[in-house]
Design a protein around this motif. Structure first.
Motif, short mmCIF file in Angstrom:
data_model
loop_
_atom_site.label_atom_id
_atom_site.label_comp_id
_atom_site.label_asym_id
_atom_site.label_seq_id
_atom_site.Cartn_x
_atom_site.Cartn_y
_atom_site.Cartn_z
N PHE A 1 -91.58 -31.26 6.48
CA PHE A 1 -92.95 -30.77 6.62
C PHE A 1 -93.46 -31.00 8.05
N TYR B 1 -91.15 -28.57 10.47
CA TYR B 1 -91.15 -27.12 10.31
C TYR B 1 -92.51 -26.52 9.94
N THR B 2 -93.44 -27.33 9.41
CA THR B 2 -94.77 -26.82 9.07
C THR B 2 -95.81 -27.27 10.07
N THR C 1 -101.95 -25.76 5.14
CA THR C 1 -101.68 -26.32 6.47
C THR C 1 -101.34 -25.27 7.53
N PRO C 2 -100.50 -24.26 7.23
CA PRO C 2 -100.23 -23.26 8.26
C PRO C 2 -101.48 -22.53 8.76
N GLU D 1 -88.41 -22.09 5.74
CA GLU D 1 -89.68 -22.72 6.12
C GLU D 1 -90.70 -22.63 4.98
N LEU E 1 -92.51 -25.88 2.71
CA LEU E 1 -93.92 -26.04 2.38
C LEU E 1 -94.16 -26.13 0.88
#
Length: 441
Positions: free
Chosen positions: A249, A252-253, A308-309, A401, A405
């Motif tokens: 996380f 990658y996030t 989050t993104p 990805e 998540l």
């Protein structure tokens, strides 16, 4: 009421550095160590993390019975703390300082070392968990005693989640250094708990059950124990799915491998400051009501992390704080309620069976925690995540990805929801404990 002296509370609590570090570091780093440093397929890596812990279903039950039947000048539990201290720290170091292997051979080596470490952990942790129920008969005194343990667990988790990733980095050399440092920490904590509980009060005067079969039958037929085991298993599984996904996380996030440490600080910080609040809530709402509240908070934070993104790193840290508040309650209340179950069984049966209860608990807890990494590894594999090593980095597909998540948000939230629903069936309240105690006396 037997009040546990402060020095004994501290002596017992410091042993939680062992619990926190040995459960957190493999849960947090072992999967990504294999997939991103040793080039192990993510599904195979998840299986390697799980199988040694499945052995605990046998080992922990045996250790529980052995400690129930132990007679020594140190009491029935403390000799086993030394046995664990002789095995676990060395095996833990070996997990991370092995020969330069990659792929399947690396997975086999790590798995074998993890199996030995898990056996050493069983020798220590099963008797260690049984001790609070034998230090005092009082329902709320056990929560107060375990509040100290949870503070040390929070510090230990902070050490594991912040210091361990910094030491490990993403290199073989870094992981070797981390293994050595935390092997020493494990040894010191385990010895400190042995010596620190030398003068602990002992109220477990019941006789041990004659046979393992009878003890296992007693555990299976204890309604409070089985419901508590079920709801805590769901909570542990959800927490360890999230734990296994934390480094992914972050990388990658959130977009920074260094965010693993700050996210862990956001998780652990509430544990250090909210324990008195959860003790108060356990008295106001009873432990069952407080447990439901803590599960809802954990689940709410996990679901919110899906965004989050859209909202970025600061948002991610804020929702993890919410998760941390809920996690603090889950940790404290699980072990306080386990001590209640053991004490309740001793009053009703007149037998000393706490070792087998904690043996089954620890076995299931360990297996479930490790299965969290398996679930997350499987989620990554379904998403097409590609294994790598530091010399050969890869670019992950968008599907991988997305799996990173979903695996750390929706999946653990759904599991925690199951635990919340099961908590409604747990009925060992303060009133029931008081009534049984009155009837016995």
């Amino acid at each position: 009421m037997v009040t546990v002296p402060t020095r004994v509370r501290l002596g017992y609590a410091v042993g939680s550095f062992c619990t926190a570090n040995f459960t957190t570091i493999p849960g947090l780093l072992l999967l990504i160590y294999m997939t991103n440093v040793l080039a192990v397929d993510p599904l195979l890596a998840g299986v390697v993390v799980f199988l040694p812990k499945a052995w605990d279903l046998v080992a922990n039950t045996l250790v529980g019975q052995w400690s129930d039947r132990t007679v020594s000048r140190w009491g029935p539990r403390r000799p086993w703390l030394l046995g664990g201290a002789a095995i676990l720290p060395i095996a833990f170091v070996v997990m991370f300082i092995g020969p330069p292997l990659t792929g399947v051979p690396a997975a086999l080596f790590v798995g074998a070392a993890f199996l030995v470490a898990a056996s050493g952990y069983a020798l220590y942790e099963v008797p260690y968990k049984a001790m609070p129920a034998e230090m005092t008969h009082d329902y709320h005194e056990r929560t107060s005693l375990l509040q100290w343990r949870m503070i040390f667990i929070a510090i230990g988790i902070g050490m594991s989640g912040i210091l361990a990733p910094i030491l490990a980095g993403d290199t073989v050399e870094g992981y070797r250094l981390m293994g050595l440092v935390f092997g020493v920490i494990l040894l010191l904590a385990m010895l400190a708990s042995f010596f620190g509980t030398a003068n602990a009060p002992y109220t477990g005067q019941a006789e041990p059950e004659a046979s393992l079969k009878a003890q296992l039958r007693a555990a299976r037929t204890s309604k409070p124990f089985m419901w508590l085991l079920g709801l805590s298993s769901a909570q542990t599984l959800g927490a360890y799915v999230m734990l296994a996904g934390a480094p992914y996380f972050a990388a990658y996030t959130v977009g920074s491998t260094g965010a693993t440490t700050t996210l862990f600080a956001a998780l652990v910080g509430p544990m250090l400051v909210t324990m008195p609040l959860w003790v108060w809530l356990a008295k106001k709402l009873d432990k069952r009501g407080a447990m439901i509240l803590s599960g809802v908070l954990f689940m709410t934070g996990a679901v919110a992390a899906v965004a989050t993104p859209l909202f970025g790193p600061l948002y991610a840290h804020l929702v993890i704080v919410v998760v941390g508040v809920g996690y603090a309650g889950l940790q404290l209340l699980q072990f306080s309620m386990l001590a209640d179950v053991i004490a309740y069984d001793g009053m009703v049966s007149g037998k000393r069976r706490g070792g087998v209860f904690t043996g089954l608990w620890t076995a299931v807890e360990s297996a479930v925690a490790a299965f969290g990494a398996t679930i997350y590894g499987a989620t990554l594999a379904i998403g097409g995540f590609r294994e790598s090593d530091p010399a050969n980095p890869v670019t992950q597909p968008q599907s991988a990805e997305f799996a990173v998540l979903i695996g750390i948000t929706v999946v653990p939230a759904a599991i925690i929801l199951l635990g919340v629903l099961m908590t409604f069936k747990y009925d060992l309240t303060s009133a029931k404990m008081s009534q049984v105690s009155h009837d016995v006396t």
